[in-house]
Design a protein around this motif. Structure first.
Motif: not given
Ligand code: NAD
Length: 485
Positions: A447-452, A113-114, A459-465
């Motif tokens: 999935g590698r590039d899906l939002p979570f 990730l870094f 929650g609120q908001g999405r994380e992911g690459v």
């Protein structure tokens, strides 16, 4: 402290210096498998928390103005250090929150990730337009300033990396607080951050309880965005503090009560194997674990039989041993919490497996894999997050019934559906009130590039690459008038 070749003296990282708490206060972290003290860890005071925010604020102008490839250089150095230290990080997690070392890959995945975000600065882009006559308009994407990151104990190294890397590459400066239950791996990473050469004040790392340090970060007027992963209860408190102070942007990744719906035309072996793994991984301490399984009545006996066999066969024991695939609960509080819900479950459903704590084996906080059947949908254990190796298996007859039961929760983090009928799979996927839907697979797969992120109370908001950098960038609109001559 030195154990198995891993030596660590936990410190706070404030303004580039590894320091004790200003009032020298520490708290003990216990190995949940043995109840022995693993380390004494600094408790960040109000003064320490304010000092970390002040250092981050002072460092912000230079860091945000720095050539992003130079920001990236520190991040890549940290990535290589994380990768090299994965065995030590694994050991420190095992002796603080009990995660078996055999499953610990998060120094390696966190390093990726870094590396990824270090190369992602090119996508910090606004837009330009000529749709307003006689004007050119544009948007600029700019960092917030000081951002606070508050992480849980159930996968600390992952959350450390997935939050701090996008915050840093976008030019923000960071104050990160680790969880009081699992601060040891993060304390080692604080040492690695110093070695990676981040400028003073850019990356500050605190250890301590929710109160005082987490609460101070939530209300701090100089913190402009806060990304939190943890319980829905704490998420609400943070949102409240933010609303009462400077309305900082808050991103919340919270709890779950995830359903898996298993239809009678599925690949039964696969459904059993994967739904069992989902609730066993990390001893059930995963936000998206399928803690409710809905199985179509016609295949319920075979499913339940096979599920129980697999679940009963876990190898619990010392989490620092590579043989162990089932560690203890993270600490006494978590253990008691899980046991409370098991007792609740016994009142409402039918106990089909387990149902006991196993304090006897190593004197640690182990819980037997536990299965309840036929629990009323409105029972406490069906509504609240247990966060342990405990699953409720209920039956259904129709698709409509399964969807209604799956959605009958305040949570909405992750759902799974098993069926070979693609039309049914898509109908159910659309109907589920959930930020994630897995078809013919289940959590912890992502999935590698899906939002979570969560629907409803998850929650609120999405994380992911492809999403996390946006969480740490403001959008500024600029309009420029063009004179005729
Ligand atoms: P928690 O809410 O108890 O603690 C999380 C963090 O918040 C810790 O660092 C803690 O010190 C801090 N904190 C506690 N009180 C605070 C306060 N008043 N103000 C500010 N900070 C405070 O959660 P936990 O027990 O560490 O983690 C387990 C929970 O996290 C579960 O509910 C799980 O589902 C959830 N979780 C969600 C995700 C997700 O991505 N949605 C991922 C992992 C875990």
């Amino acid at each position: 402290m030195s154990a198995n070749g891993v030596s660590i003296e936990p410190r706070l990282l404030i303004n580039g210096q590894l320091v004790e708490a200003s009032d020298k206060k520490t708290f003990p972290v216990y190995n949940p498998a043995t109840r022995e003290v693993s380390a004494n860890v600094p408790e960040a005071s109000e003064q320490d928390t304010n000092a970390a925010v002040a250092a981050a604020k002072a460092a912000f102008p230079a860091w945000s103005a720095l050539d992003p490839t130079k920001r990236a250089a520190c991040m890549k150095k940290l990535a290589s250090l994380l990768r090299a230290h994965n065995p030590q990080l694994a050991h420190l997690e095992a002796i603080s929150m009990g995660q078996p070392v055999r499953n610990h890959i998060y120094g390696v995945t966190g390093a990726s990730l870094f590396d990824h975000y270090a190369e992602s600065w090119q996508s910090i882009q606004g837009q330009a337009s000529v749709c307003t006559p006689k004007h050119v308009t544009m948007t600029l994407r700019q960092p917030y300033g000081v951002v606070a990151l508050i992480i849980p104990w159930n996968n600390p190294v992952h959350f450390f990396c997935s939050k701090s890397a996008p915050a840093l590459i976008t030019g923000n400066t960071v104050v990160l607080k680790s969880s009081e239950k699992a601060p040891l791996a993060i304390a080692l990473i604080a040492e690695l951050v110093v070695k990676a050469g981040f400028p003073m004040g850019v990356f500050n790392i605190l250890s301590g309880h929710g109160v005082p340090s987490g609460q101070i970060l939530s209300r701090h007027m100089d913190v402009r965005a806060l990304s939190f992963t943890g319980s829905s209860r704490t998420g609400k408190l943070i949102q409240e503090e933010a609303a009462k102070t400077n309305l900082k942007k808050v991103i919340l990744e919270l709890g779950g009560k995830s359903p898996a719906i298993v239809f009678d035309d599925c690949n039964l072996n696969k459904a059993v194997e994967q739904t069992q793994h989902s609730i066993q991984a990390n001893s059930g301490q995963i936000c998206m674990a399928n803690s409710r399984v809905y199985i179509q009545k016609s295949i319920a006996p075979q499913f339940i039989d096979a599920f129980k066999k697999r679940f009963a066969a876990v190898r619990d024991g010392d989490p620092t041993s590579k043989e162990t695939d089932h560690g203890p609960q993270a600490d006494e509080v978590q253990y008691k919490n899980v046991m409370f819900y098991i007792e609740e479950g016994k009142k409402s459903g039918t106990l089909a497996l387990g149902g006991n704590g196993k304090l006897d084996s190593m004197n640690g906080f182990f819980v037997e894999p536990t299965v309840f059947l036929d629990t009323p949908e409105d029972a406490k254990i069906m509504k609240e997050e247990v966060f342990g190796p405990v699953v409720n298996i209920n039956t259904f007859e129709t698709e409509e019934e399964a969807i209604a039961k799956a959605n009958d929760t305040e949570y909405g983090l992750y759902s799974a559906v098993y069926t070979k009928d693609i039309n049914r799979a898509m109908r159910v996927a659309k109907a589920l009130e959930s930020g994630y839907v897995a078809v013919n697979c289940t959590s912890p797969l992502t999935g590698r590039d899906l939002p979570f992120g969560g629907y409803k109370g998850s929650g609120q908001g999405r994380e992911g690459v492809l999403y996390s950098m946006g969480n740490f960038l403001e959008t500024k609109s600029v309009i420029i008038q063009i004179d005729d001559e």
